[in-house]
Motif scaffolding. Structure first.
Motif, PDB file in Angstrom:
ATOM      1  N   GLU A 160      79.948 169.334  60.303  1.00 54.36           N
ATOM      2  CA  GLU A 160      81.586 167.834  60.757  1.00 54.36           C
ATOM      3  C   GLU A 160      81.261 166.587  60.078  1.00 54.36           C
ATOM      4  N   THR A 161      82.846 166.254  59.419  1.00 50.17           N
ATOM      5  CA  THR A 161      82.607 165.563  58.579  1.00 50.17           C
ATOM      6  C   THR A 161      82.307 164.039  59.116  1.00 50.17           C
ATOM      7  N   VAL A 162      81.080 163.645  57.774  1.00 48.70           N
ATOM      8  CA  VAL A 162      80.265 162.752  58.363  1.00 48.70           C
ATOM      9  C   VAL A 162      80.644 162.099  57.248  1.00 48.70           C
ATOM     10  N   ASP A 163      80.625 159.922  57.304  1.00 54.45           N
ATOM     11  CA  ASP A 163      80.277 158.673  56.247  1.00 54.45           C
ATOM     12  C   ASP A 163      79.193 158.749  55.439  1.00 54.45           C
ATOM     13  N   TYR A 164      79.117 159.265  54.271  1.00 53.25           N
ATOM     14  CA  TYR A 164      77.813 159.048  53.512  1.00 53.25           C
ATOM     15  C   TYR A 164      77.006 157.779  53.913  1.00 53.25           C
ATOM     16  N   PRO A 165      77.826 156.560  54.140  1.00 55.02           N
ATOM     17  CA  PRO A 165      77.086 155.661  54.310  1.00 55.02           C
ATOM     18  C   PRO A 165      76.426 155.152  55.220  1.00 55.02           C
ATOM     19  N   ASP A 166      77.373 155.748  56.422  1.00 57.85           N
ATOM     20  CA  ASP A 166      76.103 155.376  57.577  1.00 57.85           C
ATOM     21  C   ASP A 166      74.373 155.648  57.739  1.00 57.85           C
ATOM     22  N   VAL A 167      74.374 157.092  57.004  1.00 58.61           N
ATOM     23  CA  VAL A 167      73.838 157.705  56.858  1.00 58.61           C
ATOM     24  C   VAL A 167      72.853 157.175  55.732  1.00 58.61           C
ATOM     25  N   ALA A 168      73.261 156.307  55.154  1.00 55.91           N
ATOM     26  CA  ALA A 168      72.125 156.360  54.116  1.00 55.91           C
ATOM     27  C   ALA A 168      71.902 154.638  54.788  1.00 55.91           C
ATOM     28  N   PHE A 169      72.596 153.957  55.000  1.00 51.34           N
ATOM     29  CA  PHE A 169      72.143 152.865  55.705  1.00 51.34           C
ATOM     30  C   PHE A 169      70.916 152.823  56.176  1.00 51.34           C
ATOM     31  N   GLU A 170      71.130 153.651  57.822  1.00 45.07           N
ATOM     32  CA  GLU A 170      70.174 154.468  58.149  1.00 45.07           C
ATOM     33  C   GLU A 170      68.829 154.488  57.830  1.00 45.07           C
ATOM     34  N   VAL A 171      68.574 155.144  57.083  1.00 47.15           N
ATOM     35  CA  VAL A 171      68.067 155.468  56.181  1.00 47.15           C
ATOM     36  C   VAL A 171      67.530 154.515  55.271  1.00 47.15           C
ATOM     37  N   SER A 172      68.309 154.218  55.031  1.00 52.09           N
ATOM     38  CA  SER A 172      67.672 152.515  54.130  1.00 52.09           C
ATOM     39  C   SER A 172      67.075 151.512  55.140  1.00 52.09           C
ATOM     40  N   GLN A 173      67.615 151.210  56.301  1.00 54.63           N
ATOM     41  CA  GLN A 173      66.864 150.205  56.893  1.00 54.63           C
ATOM     42  C   GLN A 173      65.894 150.599  57.261  1.00 54.63           C
ATOM     43  N   ALA A 174      65.373 152.067  58.273  1.00 54.86           N
ATOM     44  CA  ALA A 174      64.466 152.950  58.357  1.00 54.86           C
ATOM     45  C   ALA A 174      62.901 152.694  57.253  1.00 54.86           C
ATOM     46  N   ILE A 175      63.563 152.660  55.908  1.00 54.86           N
ATOM     47  CA  ILE A 175      62.320 152.412  54.897  1.00 54.86           C
ATOM     48  C   ILE A 175      62.097 150.789  55.217  1.00 54.86           C
ATOM     49  N   SER A 176      63.216 149.875  54.915  1.00 58.84           N
ATOM     50  CA  SER A 176      62.356 148.434  54.988  1.00 58.84           C
ATOM     51  C   SER A 176      62.132 148.276  56.011  1.00 58.84           C
ATOM     52  N   GLU A 177      62.150 148.912  57.254  1.00 55.49           N
ATOM     53  CA  GLU A 177      61.457 148.394  58.287  1.00 55.49           C
ATOM     54  C   GLU A 177      60.040 148.946  58.737  1.00 55.49           C
ATOM     55  N   GLY A 178      59.704 149.475  57.538  1.00 55.51           N
ATOM     56  CA  GLY A 178      58.501 150.406  57.312  1.00 55.51           C
ATOM     57  C   GLY A 178      58.270 151.654  58.422  1.00 55.51           C
ATOM     58  N   LYS A 179      59.141 151.760  58.983  1.00 50.21           N
ATOM     59  CA  LYS A 179      59.117 153.086  59.630  1.00 50.21           C
ATOM     60  C   LYS A 179      58.925 154.429  59.267  1.00 50.21           C
ATOM     61  N   LEU A 180      59.335 154.434  57.871  1.00 48.17           N
ATOM     62  CA  LEU A 180      59.424 155.378  57.197  1.00 48.17           C
ATOM     63  C   LEU A 180      58.217 155.325  55.987  1.00 48.17           C
ATOM     64  N   GLU A 181      57.941 155.757  54.672  1.00 48.20           N
ATOM     65  CA  GLU A 181      57.740 155.273  53.161  1.00 48.20           C
ATOM     66  C   GLU A 181      58.750 155.709  52.150  1.00 48.20           C
ATOM     67  N   ARG A 182      59.491 157.236  52.252  1.00 50.30           N
ATOM     68  CA  ARG A 182      60.010 157.236  51.032  1.00 50.30           C
ATOM     69  C   ARG A 182      61.509 157.603  52.252  1.00 50.30           C
ATOM     70  N   GLY A 183      62.886 158.020  51.536  1.00 56.31           N
ATOM     71  CA  GLY A 183      63.004 158.692  51.618  1.00 56.31           C
ATOM     72  C   GLY A 183      64.238 159.521  51.089  1.00 56.31           C
ATOM     73  N   ILE A 184      65.424 161.207  51.649  1.00 55.29           N
ATOM     74  CA  ILE A 184      65.925 161.596  50.331  1.00 55.29           C
ATOM     75  C   ILE A 184      67.068 161.696  50.946  1.00 55.29           C
ATOM     76  N   LEU A 185      68.053 161.699  50.043  1.00 58.40           N
ATOM     77  CA  LEU A 185      69.363 161.505  50.627  1.00 58.40           C
ATOM     78  C   LEU A 185      70.433 162.759  49.785  1.00 58.40           C
ATOM     79  N   ILE A 186      71.170 163.126  50.962  1.00 56.60           N
ATOM     80  CA  ILE A 186      72.572 164.187  49.619  1.00 56.60           C
ATOM     81  C   ILE A 186      73.784 164.018  50.432  1.00 56.60           C
ATOM     82  N   CYS A 187      74.835 163.705  49.256  1.00 59.43           N
ATOM     83  CA  CYS A 187      76.022 164.039  49.486  1.00 59.43           C
ATOM     84  C   CYS A 187      76.303 165.008  48.246  1.00 59.43           C
TER      85      CYS A 187
END
Length: 162
Positions: free
Chosen positions: A39-66
């Motif tokens: 189903e259609t999802v706007d890529y900025p929404d997912v990218a911002f969530e992943v970026s925030q989690a990494i920025s907050e130190g919850k995760l070490e690295r990320g993989i994003l795909i569009c």
């Protein structure tokens, strides 16, 4: 290592293939930020969530795909402190981490196939930043601080070669 993974609808199938590859072949823990269907999802929404989690130190690295890997990279790089690099080959993925300490690698599902994507992810995850380009990364971080503080000076250029 804790790794975020996320995609828009264009990258959903590639995300699932990469996620399965990591789960079956590594000891890394995956946190899936969606999307969870085609189903259609706007890529900025997912990218911002992943970026925030990494920025907050919850995760070490990320993989994003569009579709192209470019949109998620642009969106992720808007988040303070994040360095995301679009990589469609193993050398770029390795250098994203070694030279730039990129916390996120991005890929385009309409550009890269799942088998090559697995190799890109493997190359990215199998290296650690050795601070070889620390001076350059520090310059990027300092410029970002200038922008955030409002002390940016327009028209200042250095190291002009001609």
């Amino acid at each position: 290592m804790k790794i975020a993974i996320g995609a828009d609808h264009n990258g959903y199938e590639l995300k699932e293939g990469i996620k399965k590859f990591i789960e079956e072949n590594t000891d890394h823990e995956i946190v899936d930020y969606g999307c969870h269907s085609c189903e259609t999802v706007d890529y900025p929404d997912v990218a911002f969530e992943v970026s925030q989690a990494i920025s907050e130190g919850k995760l070490e690295r990320g993989i994003l795909i569009c579709g192209t890997g470019l949109g998620v990279a642009i969106a992720a790089n808007k988040y303070p402190g994040i360095r995301a690099a679009t990589c469609h080959d193993t050398y770029s993925a390795e250098r994203a981490q070694l030279s730039n300490n990129a916390q996120i690698v991005t890929m385009g599902a309409q550009i890269i196939g799942v088998e090559v994507a697995k190799k890109v992810v493997e190359a990215y995850l199998n290296v650690e930043w050795a601070e070889g380009s620390k001076r350059k990364v520090d310059k990027i971080n300092e410029k970002e601080k200038e922008f955030r503080s409002g002390n940016f000076q327009e028209g200042v250029a250095s190291n002009q070669c001609c």
